[in-house]
Design a protein around this motif. Sequence first.
Motif, PDB file in Angstrom:
ATOM      1  N   HIS A  89      -8.312 138.300 -16.640  1.00  0.00           N
ATOM      2  CA  HIS A  89      -8.723 136.902 -16.833  1.00  0.00           C
ATOM      3  C   HIS A  89      -7.468 136.114 -17.182  1.00  0.00           C
ATOM      4  N   GLN A  92      -7.304 133.776 -20.202  1.00  0.00           N
ATOM      5  CA  GLN A  92      -7.474 134.394 -21.522  1.00  0.00           C
ATOM      6  C   GLN A  92      -6.177 134.989 -22.070  1.00  0.00           C
ATOM      7  N   LEU A 104     -19.536 141.126 -27.418  1.00  0.00           N
ATOM      8  CA  LEU A 104     -19.149 140.402 -26.201  1.00  0.00           C
ATOM      9  C   LEU A 104     -19.767 139.013 -26.097  1.00  0.00           C
ATOM     10  N   TRP A 107     -18.307 136.652 -28.666  1.00  0.00           N
ATOM     11  CA  TRP A 107     -16.882 136.453 -28.353  1.00  0.00           C
ATOM     12  C   TRP A 107     -16.720 135.444 -27.214  1.00  0.00           C
ATOM     13  N   LEU A 108     -17.555 135.585 -26.191  1.00  0.00           N
ATOM     14  CA  LEU A 108     -17.472 134.663 -25.053  1.00  0.00           C
ATOM     15  C   LEU A 108     -17.721 133.226 -25.507  1.00  0.00           C
ATOM     16  N   THR A 112     -13.889 132.492 -25.884  1.00  0.00           N
ATOM     17  CA  THR A 112     -13.456 132.471 -24.480  1.00  0.00           C
ATOM     18  C   THR A 112     -13.780 131.150 -23.791  1.00  0.00           C
ATOM     19  N   ARG A 222     -19.198 134.758 -12.564  1.00  0.00           N
ATOM     20  CA  ARG A 222     -18.711 135.390 -13.802  1.00  0.00           C
ATOM     21  C   ARG A 222     -19.452 136.698 -14.089  1.00  0.00           C
ATOM     22  N   PHE A 223     -20.740 136.627 -14.257  1.00  0.00           N
ATOM     23  CA  PHE A 223     -21.623 137.798 -14.293  1.00  0.00           C
ATOM     24  C   PHE A 223     -23.047 137.299 -14.138  1.00  0.00           C
ATOM     25  N   HIS A 249     -18.564 140.781 -13.230  1.00  0.00           N
ATOM     26  CA  HIS A 249     -18.762 141.832 -14.233  1.00  0.00           C
ATOM     27  C   HIS A 249     -20.109 142.483 -13.993  1.00  0.00           C
ATOM     28  N   GLU A 252     -21.776 145.842 -18.263  1.00  0.00           N
ATOM     29  CA  GLU A 252     -20.626 146.083 -19.150  1.00  0.00           C
ATOM     30  C   GLU A 252     -21.050 146.629 -20.512  1.00  0.00           C
ATOM     31  N   HIS A 286     -15.955 146.899 -15.064  1.00  0.00           N
ATOM     32  CA  HIS A 286     -16.623 147.737 -16.063  1.00  0.00           C
ATOM     33  C   HIS A 286     -17.638 148.722 -15.460  1.00  0.00           C
ATOM     34  N   SER A 311     -10.557 147.561 -22.930  1.00  0.00           N
ATOM     35  CA  SER A 311     -11.578 146.565 -23.226  1.00  0.00           C
ATOM     36  C   SER A 311     -12.894 147.238 -23.607  1.00  0.00           C
ATOM     37  N   ASP A 337      -8.355 143.900 -18.096  1.00  0.00           N
ATOM     38  CA  ASP A 337      -9.352 142.969 -18.618  1.00  0.00           C
ATOM     39  C   ASP A 337      -8.779 142.079 -19.712  1.00  0.00           C
TER      40      ASP A 337
HETATM   41  N1  GUN Z   1     -18.522 139.111 -19.112  1.00  0.00           N
HETATM   42  C1  GUN Z   1     -18.586 137.836 -18.707  1.00  0.00           C
HETATM   43  N2  GUN Z   1     -17.433 137.196 -18.915  1.00  0.00           N
HETATM   44  C2  GUN Z   1     -16.604 138.085 -19.459  1.00  0.00           C
HETATM   45  C3  GUN Z   1     -15.247 138.022 -19.886  1.00  0.00           C
HETATM   46  O1  GUN Z   1     -14.589 136.991 -19.831  1.00  0.00           O
HETATM   47  N3  GUN Z   1     -14.730 139.167 -20.385  1.00  0.00           N
HETATM   48  C4  GUN Z   1     -15.438 140.320 -20.466  1.00  0.00           C
HETATM   49  N4  GUN Z   1     -14.860 141.422 -20.939  1.00  0.00           N
HETATM   50  N5  GUN Z   1     -16.709 140.403 -20.085  1.00  0.00           N
HETATM   51  C5  GUN Z   1     -17.285 139.296 -19.579  1.00  0.00           C
END
Ligand code: GUN
Length: 461
Positions: A89, A92, A104, A107-108, A112, A222-223, A249, A252, A286, A311, A337
């Motif tokens: 990323h 980041q 996660l 944290w996002l 993030t 993104r996911f 992703h 994960e 992941h 990660s 990551d």
């Molecule tokens: N899943 C969605 N966005 C992210 C990201 O920025 N980092 C990680 N590790 N997982 C995510």
Amino acid sequence: MTDRYSAAHSWADLRNRVVAGDWFHAPSPGRLERMDGGLVEIGADGRIVAVCHAGSEGHRAMARAAARAGRLVTLDGLLIPGLVDLHVHAPQYPQLGKGLDLPLEVWLQRYTFPLEARYADRLFARHVYRRLVSDLLAGGTTTALYFASRHVEATCELADACIAARQRALVGRVIMDNPGQCPDFYRDASVAEGLAATRAVAAHIESHPANDGWVRPVVTPRFLPSCTDDMLRALGDLAGECGCHVQTHCAESDWARDYGQARFGHSDIETLDRFGLLTRHTVLAHGNFITGADMDLMARRGAAVAHCPLSNAWFANAVFPLRAALEKGVRVGLGTDIAGGPSASMMGAMRMTVAASRMLRDGVDPDRPAAERGRPGSDVDMITAFHLATAGGGDALDLPVGRFAPGQHFDVLRIDPDAPLGTMRLWGDESDEDLLATALYTASRANMTHVWTGGLQTGQA
Ligand code: GUN
Ligand code: FE
């Protein structure tokens, strides 16, 4: 002094040269090939034309002819293929090491997304991305698969930085439009806006006058949680139409896996397949919770995993079953990551790959009996990690990088075991395999003295 200068000078551009040296590559998992005194001929386009093992027929004649023509260059140290980071990323990078005590999904939201939103400022993006690309190249990462932010201009800055520095890259503008999961300040307003912005980045990359195959666009939801169904459907159509790569992703963490199962009623892999996002051009970051059936489907589709072991130690809640995935025929490469993994080092990713696989094999809870603690047969060795970081990553992207063979790009990393500020020490009794493993386990940045992409030394401009 003169000799030193001319040696340094002649190493900078190896196109049209024949290079003699000690080459190490791992063309398949667990298989190391060492070519001491081998010759590698590089064409004007920076690709390998011929490889000749010492002692093979024609070796002496090739060396003599090259020397007579003034084309022979001798490199000392260990020469390995450039490293392929399958999951970075880029925005980041300033977040390395921050907030890692959080899960996660927190944290996002807390770290993030606010940081990524700052890339609305193109100059901030330029500043960070130039630094990142040059740092990654200096660490031996000659190819990278990047997530950028959702800004068109900033993502173009990243592509431009890669092209200028001669780093091979796939660059994706991140796509996220689900109001339930993405904050108001950092979200695509609609499917149409997300698609138009994605196409604008692809057009910039494809029409860049200096982009002689260095950088490609990649469709980057993104996911699953961050995209609406309509967006996922449209992106599947787009990927089918343009034939370009897809990255996202997948499975994960417990939370991410459970979210996908609850919303779609299927595993992440099945859901991606239903949206047309699981193809030979797909790289999934992941994949820690993929099942045996998921692996079979991935192998049939040719989709790859970007295994991010560092990660995973913070955000995954589990260890990726790497050995099982390889045995099922799933294509796998390694990723840092950044910034889920708090290190930009692909050497570190290799080390952590081996360590994580051993923890999965033996288990981690000392209160459990040894026989019930782990998953026997889950470990991989360093040569396999080296394969994944080089040829495995190249194969996952269908790029001709990661091996010393005709047609491959001359993307190469020189490790100097004697670099004064380095951390590698040799004692003279290393076997072939030990020598490379010692380098991969103990070399640091000071030992990585030269990095070439397309036959040209990077960081020289
Ligand atoms: N899943 C969605 N966005 C992210 C990201 O920025 N980092 C990680 N590790 N997982 C995510
Ligand atoms: Fe990631």
